[in-house]
Structure formats: C-alpha cells, structure tokens
Design a protein around this motif. Structure first.
Motif, short mmCIF file in Angstrom:
data_model
loop_
_atom_site.label_atom_id
_atom_site.label_comp_id
_atom_site.label_asym_id
_atom_site.label_seq_id
_atom_site.Cartn_x
_atom_site.Cartn_y
_atom_site.Cartn_z
N LEU A 77 0.83 -1.21 0.00
CA LEU A 77 0.00 0.00 0.00
C LEU A 77 0.87 1.26 0.00
N ALA A 78 1.98 1.19 0.74
CA ALA A 78 2.89 2.36 0.79
C ALA A 78 3.51 2.59 -0.60
N GLN A 79 3.85 1.51 -1.26
CA GLN A 79 4.41 1.64 -2.61
C GLN A 79 3.41 2.29 -3.56
N GLU A 80 2.19 1.83 -3.47
CA GLU A 80 1.12 2.38 -4.31
C GLU A 80 0.93 3.87 -4.01
N THR A 81 1.03 4.22 -2.74
CA THR A 81 0.88 5.62 -2.34
C THR A 81 1.94 6.50 -2.99
N PHE A 82 3.20 6.04 -2.93
CA PHE A 82 4.28 6.85 -3.49
C PHE A 82 4.19 6.95 -5.01
N ILE A 83 3.77 5.86 -5.64
CA ILE A 83 3.64 5.91 -7.10
C ILE A 83 2.52 6.89 -7.49
N LYS A 84 1.40 6.83 -6.75
CA LYS A 84 0.31 7.77 -7.02
C LYS A 84 0.73 9.21 -6.76
N ALA A 85 1.53 9.39 -5.71
CA ALA A 85 2.02 10.75 -5.39
C ALA A 85 2.90 11.26 -6.53
N TYR A 86 3.75 10.38 -7.06
CA TYR A 86 4.65 10.77 -8.16
C TYR A 86 3.84 11.17 -9.39
N LEU A 87 2.84 10.37 -9.70
CA LEU A 87 2.03 10.64 -10.89
C LEU A 87 1.17 11.90 -10.74
N GLY A 88 0.80 12.19 -9.49
CA GLY A 88 -0.08 13.35 -9.29
C GLY A 88 0.63 14.56 -8.71
N LEU A 89 1.96 14.53 -8.75
CA LEU A 89 2.73 15.60 -8.10
C LEU A 89 2.45 16.98 -8.70
#
Lengths: 179, 119
Positions: free
Chosen positions: A51-63
């Motif tokens: 879940l943490a990995q998914e969070t960071f990937i989503k954060a990167y895409l939506g930065l």
C-alpha cells in the motif's frame, strides 16, 4: 529536510523530471507512511509495504496537482488514506477478515513484540475512522485541521472520532494494567 | 474537576502508550523498490523547442517579408537585426539542455535551500 526542501524537491521533479528529488522525498516519508499502514492493517507488513508503494507511485504521478496550500506530508497522507480505503473496498473488508493471518504474522515476526501486539489489540477495538484519526493524531503528530483535510471530513467529526477512540483505548489500557 | 483530572491522566497514558510504540521503520531497500516502479513521465522539453522554433519562424517572417522593423534608426543593416532577434530565441533553446544537465548533476540544492528556509 524542511518544508522548503520538500518544495524544492517537488519543483525539481515537476520542472526537470528529476527522479532523484523524488527519491529524497520517498526516503524522508517512507517510515511514517509505512508505519501508518502497518498500524491500520494491524501489523501486516507485506500488505502495508504494498500500500505504501502504491501511495508513493500515485504521489509521483499526481505531483503536478500538488498546489502547496497544505504541507506535502498532509497531501501524502491524504493519498495514503485513499489508497487504504480503496484497498479495503476492493478486498471487500478482507483486511478485517484476515485477522487469523495477521495474528500469525504478529507471533512469527520479531518486529512485533508483546507491546506491539498490545497496540494492535487496542486499535482493534476501534472503528476504521476512529483508528485512522487516533493514529494520525498520536503516532503521526497531525493536528485536528490536518486530520480533517486528510480524512476529508469536518473538524467536529474528527474531534468526535479522536474522543471516542481515546475513550475506548484508555479503557482497554486500564483493563490491561497500564498506568 | 475530578473528571478533568482523570481525562488528563487518560490522555497522558494514551500519549505514553503510542509514543512507546512509535518506532521508525528502516528503509531496507523500500525507496529503491519504489523508484524502480516509477513510470517514465513524458518529457516536457518539446515545449521549449516548440516555442523556440515558433519564435524564430515569426521573427524571420517579420524581418524578411513585412520589412517592418528594418527602418529602425539604430540598426541600418537588416542582417544585424536578424541576427539579434534570432539570437534572442536561439540562445534559450541552446542553453536549456546545458542548464538542465548542470542542474541535475552539479547543482547542490541543499545549499540553495538554506537561503530559502526562512520563508
């Protein structure tokens, strides 16, 4: 790394596509985000890392959508909160159902001492919203308005969640002999 | 009053309990794993090249076809003016890759951020 450093890293990622800047952000916030998930999932380290990995990937895409009105960590926790509840919905509450598996993890993994087992037992007494609010308040040192932003609910509701959660955890701790 | 005291005691107990269980989680390759999974973002370099090319084209069009700016008193030779205006658009286009590489590899942002931190 201060808030100004966070802002510089975000600018570097957005303007220059500099991945090393995002690496710095991930390194800085990985512990709090993983701890948040670890407590929400009652110690399921594999699930919390996913879940943490998914969070960071989503954060990167939506930065690029980060407007800087709130702190980066608040924005990141908002994503984490959404990721967790999406996962809960997708798994049709298997996070609650898989308690046998989690209990097994707690016993076998050295990371989970008796005290850690106690905290999960205490958190188990609470509803998801109360648990989230309490964890953000006590573990992640978020203020009431920040928690309201993360959970996207009114300030009064957050205060009620924390109050109810506190009462239940307090009763549990007293029952378990904590003073 | 007693209720308030007991609330404070309970609050302190909960605070101590959570504080005791607040462990830092070691990275152990987590960041590296995340970085490997990041998708490639589309490069925005094309914006610079597009506007540089558009600027040069417009400049050439104005100078060569319309002859609007040629009678300026300070610049008698139209070729000089062409070079100047062309240079204004070409220079950023040439400088962009150089600056980008310099920023990515050499520039230490942590030193720079010290000046910004009070704000």
């Amino acid at each position: 790394m201060s808030k100004a450093d966070d802002f510089l890293c975000i600018t570097r990622v957005n303007l220059l596509g500099d991945k090393t800047a995002f690496d710095q952000l991930t390194h800085k916030y990985q512990s709090s985000i993983r701890r948040f998930f670890l407590n929400l999932t009652m110690g399921d380290s594999q699930l919390s890392d996913d879940l943490a990995q998914e969070t960071f990937i989503k954060a990167y895409l939506g930065l690029r959508t980060f407007n800087g009105l709130s702190a980066f960590s608040t924005w990141l926790f908002r994503i984490a909160y959404n990721v967790f509840y999406d996962a809960v919905r997708a798994r049709k509450n298997t996070i609650d159902i898989d308690t046998a598996e989690i209990d097994k993890n707690m016993k076998s993994d050295n990371l989970f001492s008796t005290e850690r087992a106690d905290i999960y037992s205490a958190l188990k007494q609470l509803r998801n919203e109360e648990r989230t609010a309490l964890l953000l308040f006590y573990m992640e040192d978020k203020t009431h308005p920040e928690i309201a932003k993360i959970m996207n609910c009114p300030l009064g509701t957050v205060k009620t969640y924390i109050l109810k959660g506190k009462k239940m955890v307090g009763e549990y701790l007293k029952k378990e002999g904590y003073e | 009053m007693n209720k308030l005291k007991s609330d404070n005691k309970e609050d302190a107990l909960i605070q101590r309990f959570f504080e005791k269980n607040k462990a830092e989680i070691p990275d152990k390759g987590f960041t590296e794993k995340v970085m490997k999974q990041l998708p490639e973002q589309k490069s925005l370099d094309w914006i610079v090249w597009f506007f540089a090319a558009a600027g040069i084209s417009i400049t050439l069009y104005i100078v060569l076809s319309m002859e609007i700016v040629i009678p300026l008193p300070a610049i008698n030779d139209s070729k000089v003016l062409l070079y100047i205006i062309g240079g204004v658009f070409i220079l950023p286009a040439l400088m962009f890759p150089v600056l980008k590489t310099a920023c990515a590899n050499c520039f230490d942002y942590s030193k720079f951020s010290k000046f910004l931190s009070p704000f």
